[in-house]
Design an enzyme around this catalytic site. Structure first.
Site, PDB file in Angstrom:
ATOM      1  N   HIS A 158     -39.057  -1.131 -73.182  1.00  0.00           N
ATOM      2  CA  HIS A 158     -37.627  -1.359 -73.454  1.00  0.00           C
ATOM      3  C   HIS A 158     -36.801  -0.202 -72.868  1.00  0.00           C
ATOM      4  O   HIS A 158     -35.839  -0.415 -72.127  1.00  0.00           O
ATOM      5  CB  HIS A 158     -37.435  -1.473 -74.978  1.00  0.00           C
ATOM      6  N   GLU A 159     -37.196   1.024 -73.183  1.00  0.00           N
ATOM      7  CA  GLU A 159     -36.437   2.184 -72.685  1.00  0.00           C
ATOM      8  C   GLU A 159     -36.508   2.278 -71.168  1.00  0.00           C
ATOM      9  O   GLU A 159     -35.534   2.636 -70.504  1.00  0.00           O
ATOM     10  CB  GLU A 159     -36.946   3.481 -73.321  1.00  0.00           C
ATOM     11  N   GLU A 198     -28.633  -3.899 -73.870  1.00  0.00           N
ATOM     12  CA  GLU A 198     -29.610  -4.042 -74.952  1.00  0.00           C
ATOM     13  C   GLU A 198     -30.327  -5.393 -74.945  1.00  0.00           C
ATOM     14  O   GLU A 198     -31.516  -5.468 -75.217  1.00  0.00           O
ATOM     15  CB  GLU A 198     -28.944  -3.799 -76.311  1.00  0.00           C
TER      16      GLU A 198
HETATM   17 ZN   LIG Z   1     -32.117  -0.177 -76.023  1.00  0.00          ZN
END
Ligand SMILES: [Zn+2]
Length: 856
Positions: free
Chosen positions: A308-309, A331
């Site tokens: 995710h990062e 996001e």
């Molecule tokens: Zn995030």
């Protein structure tokens, strides 16, 4: 404080006026190891242009003191130009140099420059966390995502430390007992993405290399750090393995070379969130360094966060939303890419099962609150922004992107991403920029993409899809109709699965059709004439975002044999749908508990099993009729012990059932077993009673009144760590006495000294399940204090107070009325505070509705 809550209008105005050439930030944190260290020196030089010479603007800074301000060589009086939150800038020139020399505060709340002292060895550790608007707690700046600039950091710190920043270090110079790290200038990035991590961190190093499309080789140095006292538990090899798989994957799919040089991943203490995508300097919560045995689900969760990062290096860091309205642009994508990358590039092959079963449950919950919002949100200010890191922006957004892939195809989706990066590198974007590239690459055209966006991104709420099956005289399907409910109907591309029994009893898919759902009624023609199936599963394969229901026959099949569904994802979808039925008051909570009692023991997916355990607790604590709680509690504790004894020795399932037993035990027999496990006089073959499990057992005993302070202190002496200290605090607060509740309440309310992690431990222990009577006296006090706490505490601590102390165990009409009364009487309270209370109110109303359903 005036100007602390920066608004979108102010940011827009400032972006129209100013453009930033670059920052030089010098921080001196040599004071950090001193026991009473309160502040550090921060000197910032900002070079920027102003489109209208003579105009006024301001810089942001939250600091206890400003020593000097110089604008274009003119010394300004700090008392005149600094109000505690902003530095007023008048009579700007076309090109300006601003120097702000300030004393900034170390933080204990995880916001700004967090300072932590390790009880194990007395070492001090620092890290920064800024999103959405806390860089101004560390240096003066223009705190908004669309004023990107290069940063050059220099940091003076104790000589024995290491310092990490977004860019690689250029030089390190020794000066007595200190050293000064000078970092290379960063690429243009937003304020919230800058980062500094400093301390005697343990470090592991590796590197990744990959060939770029032009034939050249890109090499990325990798580092992974944690506190020294955690080094024995640090599995850097596994972290690097996932990291390299991710770098391979994203370079292949995104076709844009990683632009930030090195890639450090730093595991830091008392972190408020899972992780933060600072370019080249990613920070993670250190609970991802596993001190005790955890299940595969935890490793998968960490790998998901790593990916995710990493996805953010492109979605978010290279291309950034203009303002927080479009937070989803980073996001939702990162959340989607976390699961997608896990499935495509790593050994974690149940990524979509976890997504369907856990991540989407978060989205469904949030999307049914009265405070829900479209994925593209209306964010008036940075307090709003803080609350929008929610189930809509992350999980619903990711689910909608999964639906987008089903709608435009995987190739068009990634082509769009590649165009988007090339076109907007180092820039800022809004929704339209994304739709523009998708219109080009999907071949669906601008109008179709606008319709898709209007349906999915610009409206809120979740649709419900319900199958209606009609059979003919030969028991064949005469008609299968799918009804769509919800405030707005949407186009859904879904799969419908028909399931039948195999000779061995397993429920297996006998047919699958894909169909476009539009409007309220859609007939599924392809299945007409087939024998009536045992189970109709709408949204099979979890392509769209919706709640699903069952026809009566299918629900009867599930009640009898949910656990017989052979496919893990289909089974997870069935579990998830039954949970939604329970939350919606359509399935009695005790029936849901029956399903868990009957089928959880055979659930093979460890992540799903752990979700079932958590949901069983919610069902028991707040959804069943109170008169059934004792009996239901006994049943689930008995089941926990039965499954614990039946689980394979040393397995993840064994550990999960042991934890579930610890959180369910209330009979003398069960509690004696917990005591025996702690003392070593009882054993479960293969179950290692390690430190985390020990604390769980102690908490259960404390909550039952069978562990006193002396025993918990003794356990702390055995585990005198940060984690041990938090867990002892929680166990103390969980004791079933008025004094314990008063102490926990007072620790949070009467002082602002507790760090973020300890506030969480106090509220968790205070709200121990089953202790309704003990916490009832705090309902009125809670509502009296809401506005004061919101005004006086940092937002991280205030959020913990509002959610942590909300009387959610008091599932009665009087508490619901008290909540409603507070909302009615405080229309002017901060919108972010009202939002939190509205969500708590909604959960409470839902609990009362579920209890009603459970009474029948
Ligand atoms: Zn995030």
């Amino acid at each position: 404080m005036p100007g602390k809550n920066l608004s979108r209008d102010e940011a827009q105005q400032r972006a129209g006026l100013l453009s930033v050439i670059g920052y030089e930030v010098h921080l001196d944190v040599t004071s950090a190891p001193e026991a009473d260290a309160a502040t550090f020196r921060s000197v910032t030089t900002i070079r920027f242009r102003c489109a209208e010479p003579g105009a006024s603007s301001f810089a942001d800074l939250l600091a206890p003191a400003v020593r000097a301000v110089t604008l274009n060589g003119r010394a300004l009086d700090p008392a005149q130009v600094f109000d505690g939150a902003r530095v007023a800038l008048d009579d700007l020139a076309a090109e300006n140099v601003l120097v702000v020399d300030a004393d900034c505060a170390y933080s204990r709340t995880g916001e700004g420059m967090h300072r932590f002292t390790d009880p194990v060895d007395g070492e001090t550790y620092l890290y920064t966390h800024f999103e959405p608007a806390d860089a101004r707690r560390v240096f003066a700046n223009f705190e908004q995502p669309d004023l990107k600039a290069p940063y050059r950091f220099t940091v003076t710190a104790p000589a024995a430390w290491d310092v990490y920043g977004n860019a690689a270090e250029e030089s390190v110079a020794a000066e007595g007992t200190a050293r000064t790290w000078t970092f290379l200038p960063t690429r243009p990035i937003s304020t919230y993405l800058t980062a500094v991590v400093a301390g005697p961190y343990h470090v592991a190093r590796d590197s990744w290399a990959g060939e770029l499309p032009d034939g050249s080789t890109l090499e990325i140095p990798l580092a992974a750090t944690c506190r020294k006292s955690l080094a024995p538990y640090f599995d850097a090899e596994e972290i690097f393995e996932v990291t390299k798989q991710g770098l391979d994957f994203f370079h292949r799919e995104f076709d844009y070379p990683y632009p930030f040089g090195k890639y450090d991943q730093l595991f830091v203490p008392e972190y408020n969130i899972g992780a933060m995508e600072n370019p080249g300097c990613v920070t993670f919560r250190e609970e991802y360094v596993f001190r005790s045995k955890v299940t595969e689900a935890s490793y998968q969760g960490r790998a998901n966060t790593i990916l995710h990062e990493m996805a953010h290096m492109w979605f978010g860091d290279l291309v950034t939303m203009k303002w927080w309205d479009d937070l989803w642009l980073k996001e939702s994508f990162a959340d989607f890419m976390g699961s997608f990358g896990l499935q495509e590039a790593t050994k974690y092959q149940s990524a979509w099962v976890t997504f369907a079963n856990q991540r989407k449950a978060w989205a469904y919950r949030q999307d049914q609150y009265p405070t829900t919002h479209p994925i593209t949100a209306d964010i008036r200010d940075v307090e709003d922004a803080k609350l929008n890191f929610d189930g809509i922006t992350y999980a619903k957004g990711a689910a909608v992107l999964k639906q987008l892939v089903a709608y435009v195809g995987r190739d068009a989706f990634f082509d769009g991403a590649r165009q988007y990066f090339k076109r907007h590198a180092f820039g800022n974007t809004v929704l339209g920029d994304l739709l523009e590239v998708l219109a080009e690459t999907s071949g669906r055209g601008a109008a179709a993409m606008a319709d898709w966006s209007a349906a999915w991104l610009e409206t809120s709420g979740v649709n419900t899809l319900t199958p209606v099956v009609t059979v003919d005289a030969e028991d064949r399907i005469a008609e299968l109709m799918i009804i769509q409910d919800g405030e707005t109907t949407r186009p859904h591309r879904i799969a419908v699965g028909l399931y039948d029994r195999e000779p061995d009893g397993a429920l297996v898919r006998s047919a699958r059709v894909e169909v476009d759902i539009t409007g309220n009624w859609t007939a599924v023609e392809e299945v007409v004439g087939r024998p009536r199936p045992a189970l109709v599963l709408v949204n099979d394969d979890d392509l769209t975002y919706c709640k699903i229901r069952f026809d009566d026959d299918s629900l009867a099949t599930l009640r009898e044999s949910l656990g017989d569904i052979r496919d893990t994802l289909a089974r997870a979808l069935a579990w998830s749908a039954c949970w939604n039925l329970t939350r919606d008051g359509l399935l009695p909570a005790r029936d849901y508990l029956d399903l868990v009692l009957e089928f959880a023991g055979a659930e093979s997916d460890i992540g799903v099993l752990q979700t079932l355990h958590a949901q069983a607790h919610v069902a028991l604590d707040v959804f069943v009729d109170p008169s059934y709680r004792a009996e239901g509690g006994r049943l689930i504790a008995d089941a926990a012990l039965r499954e614990l004894r039946a689980a394979a020795p040393g397995s993840d399932h064994q550990l999960a059932w042991a934890r579930f037993l610890a959180s369910s035990a209330d009979s003398a027999e069960h509690l004696q077993l917990l005591e025996g496990l702690l003392a070593g006089t009882a054993r479960i073959d293969g179950l290692e009673v390690d430190q985390d499990l020990r604390w769980l057992l102690w908490t259960a005993l404390a909550a039952a009144g069978r562990a006193d302070q002396a025993q918990l202190d003794a356990e702390l002496a055995r585990d005198n760590t940060a984690s041990g200290s938090q867990k002892r605090t929680q166990a103390l607060a969980a004791r079933p006495t008025a004094e314990a509740k008063a102490a926990a309440w007072s620790a949070v309310v009467d002082s602002d000294e507790l760090p973020n992690a300890m506030v969480g431990a106090q509220t968790a222990g205070f709200q121990q399940a089953g202790q309704r009577e003990l916490t009832a006296p705090y309902v009125a006090r809670y509502f009296e204090l809401l506005e004061t706490i919101w005004a006086e505490r940092s937002i991280e601590i205030a959020i913990r107070f509002v959610g942590g102390f909300f009387p959610r165990l008091q599932t009665d009409q009087a508490t619901l009325d008290a909540t409603g009364a507070w909302l009615t009487e405080h229309p002017q309270a901060a919108p972010a505070l009202r939002r939190l209370v509205l969500e708590c109110q909604d959960e409470l109303a839902r609990a009362l509705q579920a209890q009603q359903a459970d009474r029948g």
